[in-house]
Design a protein around this motif. Structure first.
Motif, short mmCIF file in Angstrom:
data_model
loop_
_atom_site.label_atom_id
_atom_site.label_comp_id
_atom_site.label_asym_id
_atom_site.label_seq_id
_atom_site.Cartn_x
_atom_site.Cartn_y
_atom_site.Cartn_z
N HIS A 21 0.84 -1.20 0.00
CA HIS A 21 0.00 0.00 0.00
C HIS A 21 0.87 1.25 0.00
O HIS A 21 1.13 1.84 1.03
CB HIS A 21 -0.94 -0.04 1.21
N SER A 62 -6.91 3.74 -11.77
CA SER A 62 -5.53 3.24 -11.61
C SER A 62 -4.48 4.27 -11.98
O SER A 62 -3.39 3.93 -12.44
CB SER A 62 -5.31 1.96 -12.44
N PHE A 100 0.36 4.23 -0.88
CA PHE A 100 -0.26 5.42 -0.30
C PHE A 100 -0.59 5.21 1.17
O PHE A 100 -0.17 5.99 2.03
CB PHE A 100 -1.53 5.77 -1.08
N TRP A 101 -1.31 4.13 1.47
CA TRP A 101 -1.80 3.98 2.83
C TRP A 101 -0.68 3.81 3.86
O TRP A 101 -0.84 4.14 5.02
CB TRP A 101 -2.83 2.83 2.91
N ARG A 127 -3.78 6.82 -9.74
CA ARG A 127 -3.45 7.45 -8.44
C ARG A 127 -4.22 8.75 -8.21
O ARG A 127 -3.73 9.66 -7.56
CB ARG A 127 -1.94 7.70 -8.31
N ALA A 142 -7.14 8.63 -6.59
CA ALA A 142 -7.78 8.47 -5.27
C ALA A 142 -6.90 9.04 -4.14
O ALA A 142 -7.39 9.80 -3.30
CB ALA A 142 -8.11 7.00 -5.02
N LEU A 149 -16.38 8.54 -2.55
CA LEU A 149 -15.13 8.64 -3.32
C LEU A 149 -15.38 7.97 -4.67
O LEU A 149 -15.74 6.79 -4.73
CB LEU A 149 -14.01 7.91 -2.56
S1 MYA Z 1 -15.84 3.75 -0.43
C1 MYA Z 1 -16.41 3.82 -2.06
C2 MYA Z 1 -15.29 3.88 -3.03
N1 MYA Z 1 -15.77 4.10 -4.36
C3 MYA Z 1 -15.94 3.14 -5.28
O1 MYA Z 1 -15.69 1.97 -5.04
C4 MYA Z 1 -16.50 3.62 -6.61
C5 MYA Z 1 -15.90 2.92 -7.78
N2 MYA Z 1 -14.43 2.99 -7.73
C6 MYA Z 1 -13.74 4.12 -7.96
O2 MYA Z 1 -14.28 5.18 -8.21
C7 MYA Z 1 -12.24 4.00 -7.86
O3 MYA Z 1 -11.88 2.65 -8.03
C8 MYA Z 1 -11.66 4.53 -6.53
C9 MYA Z 1 -10.17 4.23 -6.46
C10 MYA Z 1 -11.86 6.05 -6.46
C11 MYA Z 1 -12.31 3.88 -5.32
N3 MYA Z 1 -10.82 3.80 -0.13
O4 MYA Z 1 -6.58 6.25 -7.90
P1 MYA Z 1 -6.04 4.89 -7.71
C12 MYA Z 1 -6.44 3.18 -2.66
C13 MYA Z 1 -9.57 4.13 0.23
O5 MYA Z 1 -5.01 4.47 -8.68
P2 MYA Z 1 -8.59 3.85 -8.48
C14 MYA Z 1 -15.68 5.41 0.03
O6 MYA Z 1 -16.20 6.28 -0.59
C15 MYA Z 1 -5.71 1.94 -3.07
O7 MYA Z 1 -5.57 1.04 -1.99
N4 MYA Z 1 -8.51 3.89 -0.54
O8 MYA Z 1 -7.23 3.81 -7.65
C16 MYA Z 1 -14.85 5.71 1.27
C17 MYA Z 1 -4.39 2.54 -3.54
O9 MYA Z 1 -3.61 2.92 -2.43
P3 MYA Z 1 -2.41 1.94 -1.96
C18 MYA Z 1 -8.70 3.33 -1.73
O10 MYA Z 1 -9.14 2.48 -8.51
C19 MYA Z 1 -13.54 6.29 0.84
C20 MYA Z 1 -4.83 3.81 -4.21
O11 MYA Z 1 -6.09 4.16 -3.62
C21 MYA Z 1 -9.99 2.96 -2.16
O12 MYA Z 1 -8.43 4.54 -9.77
C22 MYA Z 1 -12.59 6.51 1.98
C23 MYA Z 1 -5.03 3.61 -5.70
O13 MYA Z 1 -5.46 4.81 -6.23
C24 MYA Z 1 -11.06 3.21 -1.30
N5 MYA Z 1 -12.33 2.88 -1.63
O14 MYA Z 1 -9.56 4.74 -7.58
C25 MYA Z 1 -11.33 7.17 1.54
N6 MYA Z 1 -9.89 2.42 -3.38
O15 MYA Z 1 -1.41 1.95 -3.08
C26 MYA Z 1 -10.33 7.32 2.68
C27 MYA Z 1 -8.58 2.43 -3.70
O16 MYA Z 1 -1.86 2.53 -0.70
C28 MYA Z 1 -10.66 8.49 3.56
N7 MYA Z 1 -7.89 2.97 -2.70
O17 MYA Z 1 -3.01 0.58 -1.73
C29 MYA Z 1 -9.59 8.72 4.58
C30 MYA Z 1 -9.94 9.90 5.53
C31 MYA Z 1 -9.70 11.21 4.83
C32 MYA Z 1 -10.19 12.42 5.64
C33 MYA Z 1 -9.41 12.63 6.91
C34 MYA Z 1 -9.89 13.87 7.66
C35 MYA Z 1 -9.30 13.99 8.94
#
Ligand code: MYA
Length: 523
Positions: free
Chosen positions: A38, A180, A40-41, A182, A184, A172
């Protein structure tokens, strides 16, 4: 620019080409990546695999004054720009709706996709105290097309004995053609920055998949209402050895509800319902803390509007109370409407799903909610501190509940310490309440009622013919380390292993009698 940011910005570069394809409808979706680690995480303040289990519970990073927070938005390539989406603007609300309807969460075999209505988004994102800057969008500069979104909803969250002003992160979404790349991580960092600037440092979010590191895991359960339609769309199947007719008959419900005193909630009920809910939620290890205003918003303002007698338009939430003849409310329950698009089916395009929302019953204690003790009225600790000149960031650990609202939580035992006999009473009452909820949902033409194994749901779900689904939902906390909490798993083989609480070695009481320790319902 730090190297990590440079990498994110570089991988976003030149995406305008892709966006041109978007508008012409050509081009294949970007292939999915499965990250082996991960990237990012592992840089974020979240519990990491292998963390020392004796680390103290609480914030991982300290709170920051606004001047310690990055002042400028994270870089996007020149072709993209950040926007704050105005949910009061019909056109912008529709753009979010369209982005999500075409690109949001799908089931694994892409047969169904969540379809949040504009009314739903308007309701949920305009929660009392909402912060407009937390409705974050990304547009293509040249076409103005909205291609990504993430949102924050304020929440006072309590985990065991600590409560923090927090944000619930949801919606999100990155356009399918930009996956894919990055995007997110940049969206997450930008919403974090904006929340930090508003004085918020903790977040809760739910994701189906496993990231570092779930604090709780719950399973979806589904209660069929319209069996023929669910069979038609492949949502369910006739069990081996059973006829289609027998399967359909199995889900038959009474035509009418049976609880005396059951009626729709009205605004005058808010103080009683809110008290009952605050006490009920205090039983769980993790739960939101809601003011009366928030309860009114959650349970009533999502109800849509209508001229007297006419069907309501844009109804999102449904709430009923059980009131005695003297007006005392003993129970309430609610559900919300979240349809799914049925993809590529010749006869059905929508699955009408009702999701079990919050509920509460005095049967948890066997005695009426006691009258409020004499408590000095007055502002909440939060409002008092702000009134005295404290900045928002200095108040993240203070409660927004008034003294009287907070007093409702007094003397409530945690769920796992409740006597077994009392749990039996609770179980019986929940079965009666939820049977009526099913009847009402059927009357409102829903096809299915869904719930998770959170709250006390495992105590009634199997008996009321909710079946276990394939989906599991993980709960995460940002910048808040806590020992994991029971998500109501363990009734079925293989489940307990998925429960972070059980995996962490905690003894988790039987969910059919003790429900769960997780009192959060996220929409
Ligand atoms: S959950 C609903 C999520 N949305 C969907 O599933 C809708 C359909 N999918 C998409 O739109 C995309 O596939 C998304 C990822 C946008 C999900 N939560 O940009 P990337 C990490 C957290 O290349 P993509 C909801 O809304 C992934 O492990 N992280 O990936 C709650 C990798 O990081 P790492 C996620 O597939 C969201 C990186 O992103 C998620 O194009 C809470 C890859 O980025 C996910 N659902 O886009 C968010 N999916 O390399 C966190 C992927 O480290 C909030 N990743 O494994 C945190 C608190 C923030 C606020 C803090 C305030 C104090």
């Amino acid at each position: 620019m730090p190297p990590e940011e440079r990498k994110d910005a570089a991988s976003l570069h030149n995406l305008a080409r892709l966006m041109a394809m978007l508008d012409s409808g050509s081009g294949a979706a970007a292939p999915k990546q499965t990250p082996s680690e991960h990237k990012f995480w592992k840089t974020q303040p979240v519990a990491q695999p292998g963390d020392n289990p004796t680390l103290e519970a609480g914030p991982i990073h300290p709170d920051l004054a606004p001047e310690q927070v990055r002042a400028t938005p994270y870089p996007l390539p020149p072709d993209f720009t950040w926007v704050t989406v105005n949910m009061d603007d019909e056109k912008q609300l529709h753009e979010v709706y369209e982005l999500l309807t075409a690109n949001y969460v799908e089931d694994d075999d892409a047969t169904m996709r969540f379809k949040y209505s504009p009314a739903f988004l308007h309701w949920v994102l305009r929660h009392p105290g909402y912060d407009k800057s937390w409705h974050v969008g990304v547009r293509v500069v040249s076409t103005n097309k909205l291609v990504a979104f993430i949102a924050g909803i304020p929440q006072e969250l309590r985990v065991r004995d600590m409560a923090r002003q927090s944000v619930e992160i949801n919606f999100l979404c990155v356009h399918k053609k930009l996956r894919s790349k990055r995007f997110a991580p940049v969206l997450i960092k930008e919403v974090t920055r904006r929340c930090n600037l508003s004085g918020i440092f903790q977040a809760i979010y739910t994701v189906g998949s496993v990231l570092p590191t779930p604090v709780s895991c719950a399973r979806y359960y589904h209660r069929t209402l319209n069996a023929p339609k669910l069979l038609d769309i492949g949502f369910s199947a006739v069990p081996h050895g059973m006829s289609r007719d027998a399967h359909i008959a199995r889900f038959k419900l009474p035509d009418k509800t049976s609880l005396p005193g059951l009626r729709e909630m009205v605004p005058e009920d808010v103080p009683q319902v809110a008290r009952l809910l605050r006490r009920f939620l205090r039983r769980f290890d993790m739960a939101p803390r809601y003011t009366d205003d928030e309860v009114a918003h959650l349970l009533l303002s999502g109800r849509g509007s209508a001229a007297e007698g006419a069907a309501r338009r844009g109804q999102v939430t449904w709430t009923w109370v059980v009131a005695r003849d003297d007006g005392h409310i003993t129970d309430f329950f609610s559900f919300y409407s979240l349809p799914s698009s049925v993809l590529e089916h010749d006869r059905h395009d929508t699955l009408e799903a009702a999701y079990l929302f919050y509920y509460a019953t005095e049967a948890a204690w066997g005695t009426p909610v006691p009258p409020r003790p004499a408590v000095a009225e007055g502002p909440s600790a939060y409002a008092a501190a702000r009134g005295g000149g404290a900045a928002a960031w200095e108040c993240a650990g203070l409660s927004k509940l008034t003294n009287a609202e907070l007093a409702d939580e007094a003397d409530v035992r945690p769920w796992h310490e409740e006597p077994v006999e009392q749990r039996e009473v609770l179980k019986t009452r929940l079965q009666a309440l939820m049977t009526d909820l099913l009847v009402l949902a059927k009357q409102q033409h829903f096809d299915v009622v869904n719930c998770l194994t959170v709250l006390d749901n495992p105590m009634f779900a199997p008996d009321l013919k909710f079946g276990p689904g394939d989906g599991f939902l993980r709960f995460y906390l940002f910048n808040w380390r806590v020992p994991p909490l029971a998500g109501g798993l363990g009734q079925r083989a293989g489940e307990r292993e998925l429960d972070p609480a059980a995996a962490g070695g905690a003894s988790v009481p039987n969910p059919t009698l003790f429900g769960s320790g997780n009192g959060v319902v996220m929409v």
